[in-house]
Write an enzyme that holds these catalytic residues in place. Structure first.
Site, PDB file in Angstrom:
ATOM      1  N   LYS A 202     -28.948  90.201   8.892  1.00  0.00           N
ATOM      2  CA  LYS A 202     -30.517  90.498   8.677  1.00  0.00           C
ATOM      3  C   LYS A 202     -31.065  91.577   9.535  1.00  0.00           C
ATOM      4  CE  LYS A 202     -31.538  88.431  12.939  1.00  0.00           C
ATOM      5  NZ  LYS A 202     -31.751  89.304  14.183  1.00  0.00           N
TER       6      LYS A 202
ATOM      7  N   ALA B 110     -25.106  91.920  18.047  1.00  0.00           N
ATOM      8  CA  ALA B 110     -25.832  93.219  17.603  1.00  0.00           C
ATOM      9  C   ALA B 110     -27.267  93.071  17.315  1.00  0.00           C
ATOM     10  CB  ALA B 110     -24.961  93.858  16.449  1.00  0.00           C
TER      11      ALA B 110
ATOM     12  N   ASP C 289     -31.687  81.043  13.953  1.00  0.00           N
ATOM     13  CA  ASP C 289     -31.878  81.917  12.931  1.00  0.00           C
ATOM     14  C   ASP C 289     -31.152  81.213  11.740  1.00  0.00           C
ATOM     15  OD1 ASP C 289     -32.950  83.543  14.553  1.00  0.00           O
ATOM     16  OD2 ASP C 289     -31.498  84.984  14.988  1.00  0.00           O
TER      17      ASP C 289
HETATM   18  O1  C5P Z   1     -31.112  79.001  18.968  1.00  0.00           O
HETATM   19  P1  C5P Z   1     -29.948  79.825  19.459  1.00  0.00           P
HETATM   20  O2  C5P Z   1     -28.799  79.084  19.862  1.00  0.00           O
HETATM   21  O3  C5P Z   1     -29.617  80.939  18.760  1.00  0.00           O
HETATM   22  O4  C5P Z   1     -30.657  80.473  20.848  1.00  0.00           O
HETATM   23  C1  C5P Z   1     -29.928  80.938  21.928  1.00  0.00           C
HETATM   24  C2  C5P Z   1     -30.663  81.177  23.075  1.00  0.00           C
HETATM   25  O5  C5P Z   1     -31.778  82.047  22.939  1.00  0.00           O
HETATM   26  C3  C5P Z   1     -31.370  79.807  23.422  1.00  0.00           C
HETATM   27  O6  C5P Z   1     -30.605  78.809  24.338  1.00  0.00           O
HETATM   28  C4  C5P Z   1     -32.812  80.217  24.203  1.00  0.00           C
HETATM   29  O7  C5P Z   1     -32.324  80.523  25.413  1.00  0.00           O
HETATM   30  C5  C5P Z   1     -33.255  81.494  23.308  1.00  0.00           C
HETATM   31  N1  C5P Z   1     -34.037  81.468  22.454  1.00  0.00           N
HETATM   32  C6  C5P Z   1     -35.470  81.120  22.618  1.00  0.00           C
HETATM   33  N2  C5P Z   1     -36.226  81.030  21.523  1.00  0.00           N
HETATM   34  C7  C5P Z   1     -36.024  81.102  20.510  1.00  0.00           C
HETATM   35  C8  C5P Z   1     -34.581  81.283  20.055  1.00  0.00           C
HETATM   36  C9  C5P Z   1     -33.748  81.454  20.909  1.00  0.00           C
HETATM   37  O8  C5P Z   1     -35.702  81.017  23.855  1.00  0.00           O
HETATM   38  N3  C5P Z   1     -36.872  81.011  19.443  1.00  0.00           N
END
Ligand code: C5P
Length: 307
Positions: free
Chosen positions: A8, A99, A138
């Protein structure tokens, strides 16, 4: 079973604020593109005496181990479905790692959809979306792909009119040293001045949905200051694109990929060739188009073409 996992781009990204659960509220437009990983899967029978068969997972890129989100997606999916069948899975990485292109989340969504087909699971779509959200913020977007306004933590997805007649050139500079836990680190590095209301992205989504062309002035990204602050050399993604004649350059996700968009493939190819001569040899450069819809999944082995 063979699945493609399209990457994406974020067409503008605003971070609105931090939520009580520690995640951040955001507003972004996500667009899947034809730059894609490829996942192949074969089912295996349950082990003798009713034991659970292994899910054997290999990847062609040694930088990404067996412990990856697509592997985890298969294990969690199978556990939730209460099955004992196994799989032999192989992932061909084409999307650069860490990336800002959502590669890991794309792979996880493709694994969920392909796993459902492989093991003949009929999970209600709400359950599948819930599983996707558990795997990563995501991942739910990648289950349906296309063009969408994405809000909340990433789970509120409003599809908008598909973008057409556009070619993207994506430049991914390789950082001198990787940023550990990059997404979390970049969210943590945000300052109050990086936040905004989400109104710009929402207004842009509304215009795109009416068929108004992509507006380069609406593509600002809340992570820009933090990315360049942590790794100033990553500006060269934008510099290579602009030096190569791109009309503008925007940051995708939490970076470091930058992209531009032009209406003709030949122009995109020319920009990519010139950008390659300006970037470092280790930087990745791709020309791609919007991808419509979810990760394509087809029966058959790696030689079958799922698009
Ligand atoms: O959800 P995901 O594991 O991809 O997110 C990785 C990190 O990015 C989370 O642990 C959080 O610290 C941060 N994050 C966030 N807000 C979001 C998505 C991710 O703070 N909407």
């Amino acid at each position: 079973m063979t699945a493609l996992a399209p990457a994406k781009l974020n067409l503008g990204l605003e971070v609105i604020g931090r939520r009580p659960d520690g995640y951040h509220e955001l507003a972004t437009i996500m667009q899947t593109v034809t730059l894609a990983d490829r996942l192949t899967l074969e089912a295996t029978e349950p082990a003798e005496l009713g034991g659970t068969a292994p899910v054997v997972f290999t990847v062609d890129d040694p930088a990404l181990g067996e412990e990856n989100l697509a592997h985890r997606a298969l294990l969690v999916l199978r556990a939730r479905a209460g099955r004992a069948n196994g799989a032999v899975a192989h992932l061909e990485k084409r999307i650069p790692l860490a990336a800002g292109l959502g590669g890991a989340s794309a792979d996880a969504a493709a694994a969920l959809l392909a796993g459902c087909r492989l093991w003949d699971l009929h999970l209600p779509s709400g359950k599948l979306r819930g599983l996707a959200a558990e795997l990563g913020s995501d991942v739910p977007f990648f289950l349906r792909g296309g063009t969408a306004l994405v809000t909340g933590r990433g789970e509120a997805i409003a599809p908008i009119r598909p973008l057409r007649d556009l070619w993207f050139v994506v430049v991914t500079p390789r950082p001198a040293a990787p940023i550990p836990r990059k997404t979390a680190a970049l969210y943590a590095a945000l300052l109050p001045e990086d936040r905004s209301s989400g109104a710009r992205v929402r207004a842009h989504a509304e215009r795109l949905d009416r068929g108004v062309p992509l507006d380069p002035d609406a593509l600002a990204n809340a992570f820009s200051r933090a990315v360049y602050g942590l790794r100033p050399e990553l500006r060269r993604g934008a510099e290579a694109l602009l030096g190569a004649g791109a009309p503008w350059a925007a940051l995708s996700g939490s970076g470091p990929s930058h992209y531009t968009a032009v209406p003709h493939r030949s122009v995109a190819d020319e920009i990519a060739a010139r950008a390659a001569s300006l970037a470092e040899p280790s930087d990745a450069i791709a020309v791609c188009a919007p991808h419509l819809g979810p990760p394509p999944v087809r029966p058959g082995g790696p030689d079958s073409d799922p698009v």
